[in-house]
Design a protein around this motif. Structure first.
Motif, PDB file in Angstrom:
ATOM      1  N   CYS A   1       0.865  -1.172   0.000  1.00  0.00           N
ATOM      2  CA  CYS A   1       0.000   0.000   0.000  1.00  0.00           C
ATOM      3  C   CYS A   1       0.904   1.225   0.000  1.00  0.00           C
ATOM      4  O   CYS A   1       1.589   1.494   0.991  1.00  0.00           O
ATOM      5  N   ALA A   2       0.905   1.938  -1.115  1.00  0.00           N
ATOM      6  CA  ALA A   2       1.751   3.116  -1.258  1.00  0.00           C
ATOM      7  C   ALA A   2       0.937   4.372  -0.960  1.00  0.00           C
ATOM      8  O   ALA A   2      -0.132   4.576  -1.545  1.00  0.00           O
ATOM      9  N   ALA A   3       1.463   5.197  -0.070  1.00  0.00           N
ATOM     10  CA  ALA A   3       0.787   6.432   0.313  1.00  0.00           C
ATOM     11  C   ALA A   3       1.442   7.627  -0.358  1.00  0.00           C
ATOM     12  O   ALA A   3       2.659   7.666  -0.537  1.00  0.00           O
ATOM     13  N   SER A   4       0.628   8.593  -0.724  1.00  0.00           N
ATOM     14  CA  SER A   4       1.141   9.844  -1.293  1.00  0.00           C
ATOM     15  C   SER A   4       0.248  10.983  -0.837  1.00  0.00           C
ATOM     16  O   SER A   4      -0.882  10.775  -0.398  1.00  0.00           O
ATOM     17  N   GLY A   5       0.797  12.195  -0.939  1.00  0.00           N
ATOM     18  CA  GLY A   5       0.023  13.366  -0.527  1.00  0.00           C
ATOM     19  C   GLY A   5       0.680  14.060   0.639  1.00  0.00           C
ATOM     20  O   GLY A   5       1.879  14.349   0.600  1.00  0.00           O
ATOM     21  N   ASN A   6      -0.078  14.305   1.686  1.00  0.00           N
ATOM     22  CA  ASN A   6       0.394  15.026   2.863  1.00  0.00           C
ATOM     23  C   ASN A   6       1.359  14.149   3.664  1.00  0.00           C
ATOM     24  O   ASN A   6       0.936  13.284   4.435  1.00  0.00           O
ATOM     25  N   ILE A   7       2.658  14.360   3.456  1.00  0.00           N
ATOM     26  CA  ILE A   7       3.674  13.499   4.072  1.00  0.00           C
ATOM     27  C   ILE A   7       3.625  13.589   5.590  1.00  0.00           C
ATOM     28  O   ILE A   7       3.815  12.587   6.290  1.00  0.00           O
ATOM     29  N   PHE A   8       3.352  14.782   6.118  1.00  0.00           N
ATOM     30  CA  PHE A   8       3.277  14.934   7.570  1.00  0.00           C
ATOM     31  C   PHE A   8       2.205  14.035   8.143  1.00  0.00           C
ATOM     32  O   PHE A   8       2.395  13.362   9.160  1.00  0.00           O
ATOM     33  N   SER A   9       1.050  13.971   7.477  1.00  0.00           N
ATOM     34  CA  SER A   9      -0.028  13.096   7.938  1.00  0.00           C
ATOM     35  C   SER A   9       0.348  11.632   7.797  1.00  0.00           C
ATOM     36  O   SER A   9       0.046  10.810   8.658  1.00  0.00           O
ATOM     37  N   ILE A  10       1.008  11.270   6.711  1.00  0.00           N
ATOM     38  CA  ILE A  10       1.358   9.869   6.470  1.00  0.00           C
ATOM     39  C   ILE A  10       2.243   9.338   7.588  1.00  0.00           C
ATOM     40  O   ILE A  10       2.041   8.231   8.083  1.00  0.00           O
ATOM     41  N   HIS A  11       3.210  10.127   8.015  1.00  0.00           N
ATOM     42  CA  HIS A  11       4.115   9.664   9.069  1.00  0.00           C
ATOM     43  C   HIS A  11       3.383   9.438  10.382  1.00  0.00           C
ATOM     44  O   HIS A  11       3.802   8.609  11.190  1.00  0.00           O
ATOM     45  N   ARG A  12       2.305  10.152  10.619  1.00  0.00           N
ATOM     46  CA  ARG A  12       1.575  10.043  11.880  1.00  0.00           C
ATOM     47  C   ARG A  12       0.484   8.984  11.844  1.00  0.00           C
ATOM     48  O   ARG A  12      -0.096   8.658  12.869  1.00  0.00           O
ATOM     49  N   MET A  13       0.227   8.456  10.679  1.00  0.00           N
ATOM     50  CA  MET A  13      -0.921   7.566  10.509  1.00  0.00           C
ATOM     51  C   MET A  13      -0.754   6.202  11.148  1.00  0.00           C
ATOM     52  O   MET A  13       0.328   5.617  11.117  1.00  0.00           O
TER      53      MET A  13
ATOM     54  N   THR B   1       0.939   1.012  14.029  1.00  0.00           N
ATOM     55  CA  THR B   1       0.954   2.425  14.389  1.00  0.00           C
ATOM     56  C   THR B   1       2.203   3.105  13.829  1.00  0.00           C
ATOM     57  O   THR B   1       3.101   2.449  13.284  1.00  0.00           O
ATOM     58  N   SER B   2       2.256   4.415  14.012  1.00  0.00           N
ATOM     59  CA  SER B   2       3.413   5.168  13.541  1.00  0.00           C
ATOM     60  C   SER B   2       4.684   4.757  14.288  1.00  0.00           C
ATOM     61  O   SER B   2       5.789   4.910  13.757  1.00  0.00           O
ATOM     62  N   SER B   3       4.532   4.214  15.486  1.00  0.00           N
ATOM     63  CA  SER B   3       5.701   3.767  16.256  1.00  0.00           C
ATOM     64  C   SER B   3       6.026   2.297  16.026  1.00  0.00           C
ATOM     65  O   SER B   3       6.985   1.780  16.587  1.00  0.00           O
ATOM     66  N   GLY B   4       5.206   1.626  15.215  1.00  0.00           N
ATOM     67  CA  GLY B   4       5.508   0.247  14.861  1.00  0.00           C
ATOM     68  C   GLY B   4       4.766  -0.821  15.639  1.00  0.00           C
ATOM     69  O   GLY B   4       5.009  -2.019  15.434  1.00  0.00           O
ATOM     70  N   SER B   5       3.870  -0.434  16.519  1.00  0.00           N
ATOM     71  CA  SER B   5       3.086  -1.436  17.246  1.00  0.00           C
ATOM     72  C   SER B   5       2.064  -2.067  16.311  1.00  0.00           C
ATOM     73  O   SER B   5       1.434  -1.372  15.515  1.00  0.00           O
TER      74      SER B   5
ATOM     75  N   SER C   1       3.907  -4.644   8.061  1.00  0.00           N
ATOM     76  CA  SER C   1       5.120  -3.863   8.279  1.00  0.00           C
ATOM     77  C   SER C   1       5.005  -2.556   7.489  1.00  0.00           C
ATOM     78  O   SER C   1       4.151  -2.427   6.620  1.00  0.00           O
ATOM     79  N   ARG C   2       5.877  -1.601   7.822  1.00  0.00           N
ATOM     80  CA  ARG C   2       5.854  -0.339   7.086  1.00  0.00           C
ATOM     81  C   ARG C   2       7.273   0.136   6.829  1.00  0.00           C
ATOM     82  O   ARG C   2       8.163  -0.047   7.670  1.00  0.00           O
ATOM     83  N   ASP C   3       7.470   0.707   5.662  1.00  0.00           N
ATOM     84  CA  ASP C   3       8.746   1.300   5.292  1.00  0.00           C
ATOM     85  C   ASP C   3       8.501   2.801   5.206  1.00  0.00           C
ATOM     86  O   ASP C   3       7.936   3.293   4.228  1.00  0.00           O
ATOM     87  N   THR C   4       8.903   3.519   6.255  1.00  0.00           N
ATOM     88  CA  THR C   4       8.602   4.945   6.306  1.00  0.00           C
ATOM     89  C   THR C   4       9.322   5.720   5.217  1.00  0.00           C
ATOM     90  O   THR C   4       8.830   6.756   4.760  1.00  0.00           O
ATOM     91  N   SER C   5      10.478   5.238   4.772  1.00  0.00           N
ATOM     92  CA  SER C   5      11.222   5.952   3.727  1.00  0.00           C
ATOM     93  C   SER C   5      10.517   5.874   2.383  1.00  0.00           C
ATOM     94  O   SER C   5      10.717   6.739   1.519  1.00  0.00           O
TER      95      SER C   5
END
Length: 116
Positions: A22-34, A54-58, A72-76
């Motif tokens: 699942c690739a996210a685009s748009g408001n990067i600030f929001s994506i990191h907090r999601m 979660t944004s912290s990996g839980s 899993s998530r790849d924040t980069s």
């Protein structure tokens, strides 16, 4: 605004594996907090939660997929993955990516079909 695009679905035999992205685009600030999640909906059934991260990996999983699926998530890369192993016919559904931060964002879904 955030856009979510899923990929990686397909047809697989029971016992096989698939990895959804699942690739996210748009408001990067929001994506990191999601908090990101995967849901699924089979024909004639209600949408159900599969897994969240979660944004912290839980992480959190539905009982039906524990031990078989890994989120899993790849924040980069602003991407969330769902590794699905030991697939069963009852895993057949449209899988939808969800992002939540103040509002819910949804992808268009990707079909997963598991044959017996």
């Amino acid at each position: 605004q955030v856009q979510l695009v899923e990929s990686g679905g397909g047809l697989v035999q029971a016992g096989g594996s698939l990895r959804l992205s699942c690739a996210a685009s748009g408001n990067i600030f929001s994506i990191h907090r999601m908090t990101m999640g995967w849901f699924r909906q089979a024909p004639g059934k209600e949408r159900e939660l599969v897994a969240t991260i979660t944004s912290s990996g839980s992480t959190n999983y539905a009982d039906s997929v524990k031990g078989r699926f890994t989120i899993s998530r790849d924040t980069s890369k602003y991407t969330v993955y769902l590794q699905m192993n030991s697939l069963k016919p009852e895993d057949t559904a449209v899988y939808l990516c969800n992002g939540r931060v103040a509002a819910d964002y949804w992808g268009q879904g990707t079909q997963v079909t598991v044959s017996s």
